[in-house]
Design a protein around this motif. Structure first.
Motif, PDB file in Angstrom:
ATOM      1  N   TYR A  66       0.914  -1.453  -0.006  1.00 21.67           N
ATOM      2  CA  TYR A  66      -0.153  -0.040   0.181  1.00 21.67           C
ATOM      3  C   TYR A  66       0.475   1.541  -0.008  1.00 21.67           C
ATOM      4  CZ  TYR A  66       1.673  -1.087   4.774  1.00 21.67           C
ATOM      5  OH  TYR A  66       1.898  -1.393   5.999  1.00 21.67           O
ATOM      6  N   CYS A  67       2.216   0.676   0.418  1.00 19.95           N
ATOM      7  CA  CYS A  67       3.248   2.728   0.327  1.00 19.95           C
ATOM      8  C   CYS A  67       3.616   3.222  -0.514  1.00 19.95           C
ATOM      9  CB  CYS A  67       3.520   1.737   1.844  1.00 19.95           C
ATOM     10  SG  CYS A  67       4.424   3.417   2.424  1.00 19.95           S
ATOM     11  N   GLN A 104      10.251   9.329  12.120  1.00 17.69           N
ATOM     12  CA  GLN A 104       9.424   9.347  10.848  1.00 17.69           C
ATOM     13  C   GLN A 104      10.599   8.361  10.391  1.00 17.69           C
ATOM     14  OE1 GLN A 104       5.728   8.867   9.074  1.00 17.69           O
ATOM     15  NE2 GLN A 104       4.990   7.839  11.160  1.00 17.69           N
ATOM     16  N   SER A 105      10.705   7.076  10.173  1.00 16.56           N
ATOM     17  CA  SER A 105      11.506   6.628   8.097  1.00 16.56           C
ATOM     18  C   SER A 105      10.660   5.432   7.881  1.00 16.56           C
ATOM     19  CB  SER A 105      12.853   6.440   8.527  1.00 16.56           C
ATOM     20  OG  SER A 105      13.005   5.413   9.954  1.00 16.56           O
ATOM     21  N   SER A 137       8.778   5.956  15.672  1.00 12.32           N
ATOM     22  CA  SER A 137       8.754   5.216  14.595  1.00 12.32           C
ATOM     23  C   SER A 137       8.893   4.451  13.237  1.00 12.32           C
ATOM     24  CB  SER A 137       6.798   5.799  13.912  1.00 12.32           C
ATOM     25  OG  SER A 137       6.312   5.920  12.320  1.00 12.32           O
ATOM     26  N   ARG A 160       1.736  -0.113  14.128  1.00 12.45           N
ATOM     27  CA  ARG A 160       1.002   0.288  13.495  1.00 12.45           C
ATOM     28  C   ARG A 160       0.293  -1.027  12.956  1.00 12.45           C
ATOM     29  NH1 ARG A 160      -1.995   4.961   9.497  1.00 12.45           N
ATOM     30  NH2 ARG A 160      -2.218   6.252  10.975  1.00 12.45           N
ATOM     31  N   GLU A 162      -1.485  -2.550  11.562  1.00 15.01           N
ATOM     32  CA  GLU A 162      -2.443  -1.707   9.788  1.00 15.01           C
ATOM     33  C   GLU A 162      -3.309  -2.692   9.634  1.00 15.01           C
ATOM     34  OE1 GLU A 162      -0.284   0.207   8.639  1.00 15.01           O
ATOM     35  OE2 GLU A 162       1.951   0.049   9.376  1.00 15.01           O
ATOM     36  N   MET A 203      -5.318   0.537   9.186  1.00 12.63           N
ATOM     37  CA  MET A 203      -5.739   2.147   8.079  1.00 12.63           C
ATOM     38  C   MET A 203      -7.095   1.795   8.038  1.00 12.63           C
ATOM     39  SD  MET A 203      -2.489   2.050   5.573  1.00 12.63           S
ATOM     40  CE  MET A 203      -2.243   0.722   5.872  1.00 12.63           C
ATOM     41  N   PRO A 233      -7.489   6.429   7.549  1.00 13.13           N
ATOM     42  CA  PRO A 233      -8.355   6.613   6.567  1.00 13.13           C
ATOM     43  C   PRO A 233      -6.973   5.253   5.091  1.00 13.13           C
ATOM     44  CG  PRO A 233      -8.485   8.351   5.869  1.00 13.13           C
ATOM     45  CD  PRO A 233      -8.419   8.337   7.767  1.00 13.13           C
ATOM     46  N   LEU A 235      -5.204   5.044   1.798  1.00 11.88           N
ATOM     47  CA  LEU A 235      -5.179   6.065   0.158  1.00 11.88           C
ATOM     48  C   LEU A 235      -4.407   5.698  -0.516  1.00 11.88           C
ATOM     49  CD1 LEU A 235      -5.016   9.434   2.368  1.00 11.88           C
ATOM     50  CD2 LEU A 235      -6.530   9.086   1.014  1.00 11.88           C
ATOM     51  N   TYR A 313       8.243  11.821   0.717  1.00 13.00           N
ATOM     52  CA  TYR A 313       7.638  10.707   1.337  1.00 13.00           C
ATOM     53  C   TYR A 313       5.933  11.369   0.835  1.00 13.00           C
ATOM     54  CZ  TYR A 313       8.048   8.827   6.012  1.00 13.00           C
ATOM     55  OH  TYR A 313       7.935   8.007   7.313  1.00 13.00           O
ATOM     56  N   LEU A 315       3.393   9.032   0.606  1.00 11.66           N
ATOM     57  CA  LEU A 315       2.905   7.647   1.340  1.00 11.66           C
ATOM     58  C   LEU A 315       2.107   7.124   0.596  1.00 11.66           C
ATOM     59  CD1 LEU A 315       2.896   8.101   5.432  1.00 11.66           C
ATOM     60  CD2 LEU A 315       5.061   7.089   3.676  1.00 11.66           C
ATOM     61  N   TYR A 316       0.700   8.522  -0.196  1.00  8.63           N
ATOM     62  CA  TYR A 316      -0.204   8.094  -0.859  1.00  8.63           C
ATOM     63  C   TYR A 316      -0.536   9.343  -1.422  1.00  8.63           C
ATOM     64  CZ  TYR A 316      -1.329  10.144   3.788  1.00  8.63           C
ATOM     65  OH  TYR A 316      -1.519  11.240   4.846  1.00  8.63           O
TER      66      TYR A 316
HETATM   67  N1  SAM Z   1       7.754   2.710   8.471  1.00  8.17           N
HETATM   68  C1  SAM Z   1       7.318   2.654   9.308  1.00  8.17           C
HETATM   69  C2  SAM Z   1       6.497   1.503   9.897  1.00  8.17           C
HETATM   70  O1  SAM Z   1       5.972   1.122   8.468  1.00  8.17           O
HETATM   71  O2  SAM Z   1       5.935   1.567  11.110  1.00  8.17           O
HETATM   72  C3  SAM Z   1       7.176   3.798   9.921  1.00  8.17           C
HETATM   73  C4  SAM Z   1       6.701   5.327   8.503  1.00  8.17           C
HETATM   74  S1  SAM Z   1       5.203   4.356   8.093  1.00  8.17           S
HETATM   75  C5  SAM Z   1       5.191   5.197   6.370  1.00  8.17           C
HETATM   76  C6  SAM Z   1       3.960   5.314   8.779  1.00  8.17           C
HETATM   77  C7  SAM Z   1       2.519   4.436   8.340  1.00  8.17           C
HETATM   78  O3  SAM Z   1       1.893   4.908   7.622  1.00  8.17           O
HETATM   79  C8  SAM Z   1       1.979   2.782   8.044  1.00  8.17           C
HETATM   80  O4  SAM Z   1       1.852   2.551   9.868  1.00  8.17           O
HETATM   81  C9  SAM Z   1       0.628   2.928   7.547  1.00  8.17           C
HETATM   82  O5  SAM Z   1      -0.312   3.015   8.318  1.00  8.17           O
HETATM   83  C10 SAM Z   1       0.502   4.378   6.602  1.00  8.17           C
HETATM   84  N2  SAM Z   1       0.677   4.254   5.836  1.00  8.17           N
HETATM   85  C11 SAM Z   1       1.505   3.945   4.565  1.00  8.17           C
HETATM   86  N3  SAM Z   1       0.903   3.906   3.131  1.00  8.17           N
HETATM   87  C12 SAM Z   1      -0.550   4.294   3.557  1.00  8.17           C
HETATM   88  C13 SAM Z   1      -1.088   4.670   2.346  1.00  8.17           C
HETATM   89  N4  SAM Z   1      -1.266   4.218   1.187  1.00  8.17           N
HETATM   90  N5  SAM Z   1      -2.430   5.367   3.036  1.00  8.17           N
HETATM   91  C14 SAM Z   1      -2.997   5.425   4.271  1.00  8.17           C
HETATM   92  N6  SAM Z   1      -1.732   5.349   5.083  1.00  8.17           N
HETATM   93  C15 SAM Z   1      -0.676   4.521   5.199  1.00  8.17           C
END
Ligand code: SAM
Ligand code: SF4
Length: 360
Positions: A66-67, A104-105, A137, A160, A162, A203, A233, A235, A313, A315-316
């Motif tokens: 998802y990321c 966070q990373s 995080s 999380r 997730e 999520m 949510p 995304l 950075y 993510l969505y």
């Molecule tokens: N890498 C660490 C981890 O995964 O715990 C911390 C950074 S990660 C980017 C933080 C959070 O971003 C994840 O726990 C996830 O729930 C959220 N995340 C990643 N992709 C996402 C998406 N497409 N939509 C919503 N939340 C998202």
């Protein structure tokens, strides 16, 4: 007595109760939000705490489906912010009375990464006379690493789950040893053992997820007795495998609304934990985080990541505040929180009361 009143009378909510609350519409939905807001005020007051968010690296060894910064996405320019940039952001948080930062990373377990975080923790403590609270995080790590980071000054950790549904977990992660559900659970246990305030979350509106899963997620968070929660949510991001299901997802507004209901239910289920208003809420509704504050959330994470890295950075889709520097972000949030009627807990750590109670 109405079904809703009947549920509110109970000390414990069943899965069926939670499903009912998550499906609430109209007056019942309004009543759920009202109850959650008064529960927050009764149990933890009207302060909203800032955690300055520093997204210090997008280099990740994992490939969550998802990321946007998953390791297989080659359309991202990878970065590690420099020590100077990270310390500058931490100093900004300190001087502006944020009282806490979140580092966070992406997830890396290399000795170089572990040592670097360790060094940064000590430096941040040093430049703030030990006063800045630090949340990490940085994903799953060995218990030894968690212990080391705790001893160097981190005292909260966000990881999380997730989704608590194991089958669904494997539909949103590759099936390999790097993305192991049992390992995730073990990491949450290790964090608790090391003494952290432990945060988790999910999520909302993932492909293949239904309301029953969400009710189970709430019960899961209660069962593992989290001190803090961040949920928001789901995304979609076009460079991820889950994007292929974009037409099967709940509409964005439904994901948003369901995330708000999840927050409200969680506040009723776990009245004294810290709940963050996730940035992803704002990607759907410009005042999404403020809405979350009016129904149970008490933590907001203003973005302190250097602007040049924010685009990387992502993510969505529609991640907000990509070009807002720290001052703009602060001013904007200040005004918005004032509109909710709550106030910002400047200069206070605002640690989880739930954690303090357990420690007693
Ligand atoms: N890498 C660490 C981890 O995964 O715990 C911390 C950074 S990660 C980017 C933080 C959070 O971003 C994840 O726990 C996830 O729930 C959220 N995340 C990643 N992709 C996402 C998406 N497409 N939509 C919503 N939340 C998202
Ligand atoms: Fe990496 Fe975290 Fe994104 Fe997974 S959610 S790919 S671990 S940054």
């Amino acid at each position: 007595m109405s079904r809703l009143e009947d549920i509110f009378q109970r000390a414990e909510f069943s899965k069926e109760d939670l499903i009912y609350l998550l499906m609430a519409e109209g007056d019942e939905r309004t009543e759920l939000f009202k109850r959650a807001n008064s529960m927050k005020h009764k149990m933890i007051g009207n302060k909203v705490y800032f955690r300055g968010l520093i997204e210090f690296s997008n280099i990740c060894d994992k490939d969550c489906l998802y990321c946007g910064i998953r390791s297989s996405n080659k359309n991202v320019t990878r970065y590690h912010a420099t020590d100077e940039e990270i310390l500058y952001a931490a100093k900004y948080a300190y001087e502006n009375d944020y009282a806490s930062v979140v580092l966070q990373s992406g997830e890396l377990e290399t000795p170089g990464f572990v040592n670097r975080v360790d060094r940064l923790l000590k430096e941040i403590k040093k430049i703030s006379n030990g006063e800045l609270g630090i949340t990490l995080s940085c994903g799953e790590q060995s218990e030894e690493t968690y212990k080391r980071w705790f001893e160097s000054g981190a005292h909260r950790y966000l990881l999380r789950i997730e989704t608590s549904n194991e089958d669904l977990y494997y539909r949103i992660h590759p099936k390999n040893e790097k993305h192991d559900y049992a390992k995730r659970l073990k990491a949450l246990e290790s964090l608790r053992k090391c003494g952290y305030q432990v945060g988790s979350g999910v999520m909302v509106g993932l492909p293949f997820q239904n309301v029953e899963d969400l009710a189970e997620d709430l019960l899961f968070l209660k069962r593992i007795d989290v001190d803090m929660c961040g949920l928001g949510p789901f995304l979609e991001h076009e460079d991820t495998p889950l994007y292929q299901y974009k037409d099967q997802l709940w509409p964005k507004l439904k994901r948003f609304d369901m995330a708000l209901k999840m927050l409200a239910c969680l506040r009723l289920l776990m009245p004294d934990i810290n709940i963050a208003a996730a940035t992803a809420l704002q990607a759907i509704d410009p005042v999404g985080r403020e809405k979350a504050v009016t129904l149970g959330a008490n933590v907001i994470m203003p973005n302190l990541t250097p602007c040049e890295y924010r685009e990387e950075y992502r993510l969505y889709e529609n991640k907000p505040c990509l070009d807002e520097d720290a001052d703009m972000c602060r001013n904007c949030l200040e005004g918005r929180i004032a509109l909710t009627g709550d106030e910002i807990g400047y200069g206070e750590w605002g640690d989880s009361l739930h954690f303090k109670e357990r420690k007693r």
